[in-house]
Structure formats: C-alpha cells, structure tokens
Design an enzyme around this catalytic site. Structure first.
Site, PDB file in Angstrom:
ATOM      1  N   PRO A   1       0.821  -1.217   0.000  1.00  0.00           N
ATOM      2  CA  PRO A   1       0.000   0.000   0.000  1.00  0.00           C
ATOM      3  C   PRO A   1       0.854   1.266   0.000  1.00  0.00           C
ATOM      4  O   PRO A   1       1.904   1.310   0.634  1.00  0.00           O
ATOM      5  CB  PRO A   1      -0.806  -0.099   1.301  1.00  0.00           C
ATOM      6  CG  PRO A   1      -0.459  -1.381   1.937  1.00  0.00           C
ATOM      7  CD  PRO A   1       0.610  -2.059   1.160  1.00  0.00           C
ATOM      8  N   GLU A   2       0.383   2.272  -0.721  1.00  0.00           N
ATOM      9  CA  GLU A   2       1.084   3.555  -0.812  1.00  0.00           C
ATOM     10  C   GLU A   2       0.188   4.635  -0.198  1.00  0.00           C
ATOM     11  O   GLU A   2      -0.845   4.321   0.388  1.00  0.00           O
ATOM     12  CB  GLU A   2       1.399   3.872  -2.287  1.00  0.00           C
ATOM     13  CG  GLU A   2       2.180   2.748  -2.968  1.00  0.00           C
ATOM     14  CD  GLU A   2       2.444   2.990  -4.446  1.00  0.00           C
ATOM     15  OE1 GLU A   2       2.613   4.154  -4.838  1.00  0.00           O
ATOM     16  OE2 GLU A   2       2.480   2.014  -5.207  1.00  0.00           O
TER      17      GLU A   2
ATOM     18  N   ARG B   1      12.940  -3.149  -9.484  1.00  0.00           N
ATOM     19  CA  ARG B   1      11.490  -2.927  -9.425  1.00  0.00           C
ATOM     20  C   ARG B   1      10.970  -2.713 -10.845  1.00  0.00           C
ATOM     21  O   ARG B   1      11.655  -2.127 -11.679  1.00  0.00           O
ATOM     22  CB  ARG B   1      11.161  -1.672  -8.591  1.00  0.00           C
ATOM     23  CG  ARG B   1      11.827  -1.583  -7.233  1.00  0.00           C
ATOM     24  CD  ARG B   1      11.270  -2.559  -6.228  1.00  0.00           C
ATOM     25  NE  ARG B   1       9.834  -2.475  -6.064  1.00  0.00           N
ATOM     26  CZ  ARG B   1       9.218  -1.632  -5.243  1.00  0.00           C
ATOM     27  NH1 ARG B   1       9.906  -0.783  -4.514  1.00  0.00           N
ATOM     28  NH2 ARG B   1       7.897  -1.641  -5.142  1.00  0.00           N
TER      29      ARG B   1
ATOM     30  N   HIS C   1      -5.383 -15.529  10.210  1.00  0.00           N
ATOM     31  CA  HIS C   1      -4.314 -14.544  10.065  1.00  0.00           C
ATOM     32  C   HIS C   1      -4.396 -13.402  11.080  1.00  0.00           C
ATOM     33  O   HIS C   1      -3.701 -12.401  10.932  1.00  0.00           O
ATOM     34  CB  HIS C   1      -4.295 -14.010   8.633  1.00  0.00           C
ATOM     35  CG  HIS C   1      -4.142 -15.088   7.611  1.00  0.00           C
ATOM     36  ND1 HIS C   1      -3.045 -15.926   7.587  1.00  0.00           N
ATOM     37  CD2 HIS C   1      -4.957 -15.506   6.614  1.00  0.00           C
ATOM     38  CE1 HIS C   1      -3.181 -16.801   6.601  1.00  0.00           C
ATOM     39  NE2 HIS C   1      -4.338 -16.580   5.988  1.00  0.00           N
TER      40      HIS C   1
ATOM     41  N   LYS D   1       4.112   6.188   4.761  1.00  0.00           N
ATOM     42  CA  LYS D   1       3.279   4.984   4.668  1.00  0.00           C
ATOM     43  C   LYS D   1       3.008   4.389   6.054  1.00  0.00           C
ATOM     44  O   LYS D   1       2.595   3.240   6.170  1.00  0.00           O
ATOM     45  CB  LYS D   1       3.967   3.947   3.783  1.00  0.00           C
ATOM     46  CG  LYS D   1       4.185   4.413   2.343  1.00  0.00           C
ATOM     47  CD  LYS D   1       4.834   3.306   1.527  1.00  0.00           C
ATOM     48  CE  LYS D   1       5.476   3.858   0.269  1.00  0.00           C
ATOM     49  NZ  LYS D   1       6.291   2.836  -0.408  1.00  0.00           N
TER      50      LYS D   1
ATOM     51  N   ARG E   1       1.306 -12.526   5.549  1.00  0.00           N
ATOM     52  CA  ARG E   1       2.743 -12.808   5.421  1.00  0.00           C
ATOM     53  C   ARG E   1       3.584 -12.332   6.602  1.00  0.00           C
ATOM     54  O   ARG E   1       4.781 -12.628   6.671  1.00  0.00           O
ATOM     55  CB  ARG E   1       3.262 -12.213   4.112  1.00  0.00           C
ATOM     56  CG  ARG E   1       2.573 -12.882   2.917  1.00  0.00           C
ATOM     57  CD  ARG E   1       3.058 -12.366   1.598  1.00  0.00           C
ATOM     58  NE  ARG E   1       4.471 -12.678   1.373  1.00  0.00           N
ATOM     59  CZ  ARG E   1       5.143 -12.264   0.308  1.00  0.00           C
ATOM     60  NH1 ARG E   1       4.550 -11.530  -0.612  1.00  0.00           N
ATOM     61  NH2 ARG E   1       6.413 -12.575   0.158  1.00  0.00           N
TER      62      ARG E   1
END
Ligand SMILES: [Zn+2]
Length: 271
Positions: A2-3, A261, A92, A58, A111
């Site tokens: 996410p940005e 990237r 999770h 962020k 994760r």
C-alpha cells in the site's frame, strides 16, 4: 505494498470509528509483529483511550490518551478488521485489541511483514524520523526538489521511491505520476529542469488526489478496513499494462526494470 492513497484511506476510515474508544486489553498472537518488548506493549496500551489516527508517509500513527503512539506499518499484506468480540478468531489474526462496545480491532497479516511499535517520541522512531516531504507539504517545491536532487544521478523513478526524499510513494503511483507528467522514468534525477520538476509535483498531487477519491488501488493484497476494496485500479494508465496500447498515443506500454522494481511507461508520451 500500500502507498499513500491506500494508507490515507485506511487512516480516514479508522479515524471515523476509533477516537474515544478505549482499549480494554490487547493480545499478541504472533510475537514478531510487535517490535520491542511485547509484554510492555500489552501492558501500556491496556485501558488507554484512542485519541487520533494519522498518516506519516506509509506509516499509520495511533495516538493514545497516554500520549504514547502505536506506529503501524502494513508492509505487504497487513490490514485492519473490526469484528464483534465474540466472533471466532481467524487464521491470520496477529494482534487483537479488545475495545469497549463488545468489538475487537484486529491487525491481520498473511505474510507477517507488518509491524506495530509503541513509542513515546515520534522523532526517535527510526523510520519516521527520517521521512522526507509529505506530497502535500507546502515546503515541497520544484526549487527545493532540484536542490535535493542536484547530486543524485539515479533515475527519477528510483528517486521518487526514496522515502527520505518524498514520503508515501511506491511503485504503482511513481509510474502513473511520471506518465502523467510525460517524463521518462530513466532520466537521471539531477538532469531534470525546474519546470519538469514542477510538473512532477503537479502530477503527483493530481494522481494521489484522484486515487484517494477512489479509496486506493486494490490490485493484489490491499484492502480497506473490513476487507473493502479500493477502485483506482480501474483508472491506472500504465501500471500493469505492458503491451497494451497507450490511451493517449496508441504506442505499446513498456515494462522495464529499475533497481529491481518494475516500471511501466509509454515510449511515445514519456521523453
Ligand atoms: Zn503514449
């Protein structure tokens, strides 16, 4: 990952429901998610009211009535979910805050790269203290950007990802911003003239504002609170569009690799 628009969306949603709520207790189901002493974390958030939620780069900053702050970074797959207190635990769930009103706020993470950390002073936090300009900052001008970049020969796309320069951009929006500005992502940052840097700042604010309006981009893992999706993926013009036709000039969108990237660009529109 996410940005800025995704994080800001989550912050706005949390800010609507959390302030004034008391944390009755906290359970840490996966040790490594909480930085530092997790016993201290659990003890010190207990019985505190949540005062406000803010975004820095962020990061999500949750200020408590004790003036301490919980600093959250979602990384790849972290998200917040509200559930009734009695609902069964999910696979999770990593950190669970029991709130008043029989609700729980869950930090869920598939994760487990996300982090939570309790701090007394934001300026002593390693990541936060080094953040560069917020994209909306009035201090961020083409002149300042030119000065900051004058000795940097790295590609402009790579420079835009540097959180110590501008805080909040990532791979998706850096590609979209440079397409909007008509600037090739490979151009060395220190070769861009004042007017080009001004158009990058303009495009950055325009794209981020639009993405925020649509609650961010849900391409892979990003979800708003309670698993809702953002919609800006429907408005992307180059990111993830390799070999498709550019909507402006019909050239084929290219995918290149910079600093390990992926970058997407239109060779017709970006010079
Ligand atoms: Zn084009």
């Amino acid at each position: 990952m996410p940005e800025l628009p995704e994080i800001q969306t989550i912050v706005n949603e949390l800010e609507r429901v959390l302030p004034g709520k008391r944390i009755k207790s906290c359970r840490v189901l996966r040790d490594k998610m909480v930085q530092g002493d997790q016993h201290r974390f659990r003890q010190q958030v207990k019985n505190k009211n949540i005062r406000k939620i803010e975004r820095r780069g962020k990061y999500i900053v949750i200020t408590l009535s004790s003036s301490q702050m919980i600093i959250v970074h979602l990384r790849m797959t972290g998200k917040f979910i509200f559930q009734p207190l009695k609902s069964p635990a999910q696979k999770h769930d990593r950190v669970v805050f029991e709130l008043q009103n029989q609700q729980k706020l869950i930090f869920s993470d598939v994760r487990c790269f996300g982090t939570l950390e309790l701090v007394n002073d934001i300026n002593k936090h390693n990541g936060l203290s080094q953040l560069g300009f917020d994209p909306w900052s009035r201090q961020l001008t083409a002149g300042i950007l030119q000065k900051k970049l004058e000795n940097r020969q790295i590609p402009i796309k790579t420079a835009l990802l540097d959180q110590k320069l501008i805080a909040g951009l990532g791979n998706i929006y850096a590609s979209e911003i440079l397409f909007d500005a008509g600037i090739h992502p490979d151009i060395p940052a220190n070769q861009l003239k004042h007017e080009k840097l001004a158009s990058i700042i303009r495009s950055m604010r325009k794209i981020l504002r639009l993405a925020l309006k649509y609650n961010g981009t849900s391409i892979s893992d990003y979800r708003r609170i309670d698993e809702k999706q953002g919609m800006f993926q429907n408005f992307l013009k180059v990111y993830g569009k390799a070999d498709q036709k550019c909507i402006n000039c019909s050239s084929s969108i290219m995918k290149i690799t910079q600093n390990q990237r992926s970058t997407f660009l239109c060779p017709g529109c970006q010079k």
